[in-house]
Scaffold this active site. Structure first.
Site, PDB file in Angstrom:
ATOM      1  CG  HIS A 155      -7.506  -2.757 -25.844  1.00 53.61           C
ATOM      2  ND1 HIS A 155      -6.333  -2.674 -26.821  1.00 53.61           N
ATOM      3  CD2 HIS A 155      -8.099  -3.764 -26.224  1.00 53.61           C
ATOM      4  CE1 HIS A 155      -6.321  -3.747 -27.588  1.00 53.61           C
ATOM      5  NE2 HIS A 155      -7.633  -4.541 -27.087  1.00 53.61           N
ATOM      6  NE  ARG A 156      -2.086   0.417 -20.237  1.00 56.73           N
ATOM      7  CZ  ARG A 156      -0.994   1.191 -19.800  1.00 56.73           C
ATOM      8  NH1 ARG A 156      -0.283   1.711 -20.462  1.00 56.73           N
ATOM      9  NH2 ARG A 156      -1.664   1.638 -18.630  1.00 56.73           N
ATOM     10  CG  ASP A 157      -2.171  -2.448 -29.823  1.00 52.84           C
ATOM     11  OD1 ASP A 157      -2.237  -1.336 -30.760  1.00 52.84           O
ATOM     12  OD2 ASP A 157      -1.849  -3.472 -30.212  1.00 52.84           O
ATOM     13  CB  VAL A 158      -8.200   0.549 -29.415  1.00 59.21           C
ATOM     14  CG1 VAL A 158      -9.504   0.695 -30.236  1.00 59.21           C
ATOM     15  CG2 VAL A 158      -8.830   0.386 -27.938  1.00 59.21           C
ATOM     16  CG  ASN A 189      -5.914  -5.732 -31.280  1.00 57.26           C
ATOM     17  OD1 ASN A 189      -5.464  -6.811 -31.484  1.00 57.26           O
ATOM     18  ND2 ASN A 189      -4.837  -5.029 -30.807  1.00 57.26           N
TER      19      ASN A 189
END
Length: 242
Positions: free
Chosen positions: A98-101, A105
């Protein structure tokens, strides 16, 4: 709809590369099928703005429950996080990070229990790690040390971000805070997180060793999968836990 103004952020060859990456990652995210991952129906571009059409969700962003005045009961926050770890485990098995938990989000509807991670694929659009202005992409307070340092990002990076999310859901504050971006990045990379029982007394005793592992600076020292992360949390919620 989720929109990204590609033409405003990129130009020339970078725009073409960003457009190709957007559709490639949107297609990858669209193949994910899990009860706790938002369903993507379509992706396209109109007048330089890329868009992703997703299912309509009930509830609020989990960030609404990260403020000290609106915290969820600890057992619910722990179980919600375990379910998110299950979803990340599934995504990581499909090769998607994901990279942006972060709470912003995730959408959660307490009455129905509906829980969905959003923005899969969108964070990966910025795989280069920097914008034209040189800013690190993502949400720094939730990012892992290796992500801030430009090192390889894996599923364990997502789990670090999920641990930061849980810390905030339980206490109403972030484990790493500073007055400037350089100071924040240094703290995440080098400083220990505060003992959670010092921030909020009365939480399950097993949370301290859990966070010691989940927020380890080196990925190899963390839980090796979302499934292991979730199992550790559910043991804390088990009635017969010793």
């Amino acid at each position: 709809l989720k929109t990204i103004p590609l033409a405003a952020e990129f130009e020339g060859r970078e725009l073409e590369e960003a457009r190709a990456k957007f559709f490639r990652e949107a297609e990858t995210a669209g193949r994910l099928s899990h009860p706790h991952i938002v369903t993507i129906y379509d992706a396209g571009e109109e007048a330089g703005t890329a868009y992703i059409a997703m299912e309509l969700l009930r509830g609020r962003h989990l960030a609404d429950y990260a403020a000290s005045a609106r915290l969820l009961p600890p057992a619910i926050a722990i179980e919600v996080t375990a379910r998110l770890a299950d979803a990340l485990h599934y995504a990581h098995q499909q090769g998607v990070v994901h990279r942006d938990v972060k709470p912003g989000n995730v959408v959660f509807d307490p009455p129905s229990g509906e829980l969905k991670i959003t923005d899969f694929g969108i964070a990966r659009l910025t795989d280069s790690g920097r914008t034209r202005t040189g800013l690190v992409l993502g949400t720094p307070s939730f990012m892992s040390p290796e992500q801030l340092q430009g090192r390889a990002v894996t599923g364990r990076s997502d789990l670090f971000s999920l641990a930061v999310t849980l810390f905030q859901l339980l206490t109403g504050q972030l484990p790493f805070r500073a007055d400037s971006m350089p100071a924040l990045m240094f703290k995440i990379a080098h400083d220990a997180h505060p003992p959670i029982d010092a921030v909020r007394p009365g939480l399950p005793a097993g949370l301290q060793p859990f966070f010691d592992r989940a927020l380890a600076k080196e990925p190899a020292d963390r839980h090796d999968s979302g499934a292991a992360f979730a199992e550790a949390l559910r043991r804390l919620n088990a009635p017969d836990r010793t």
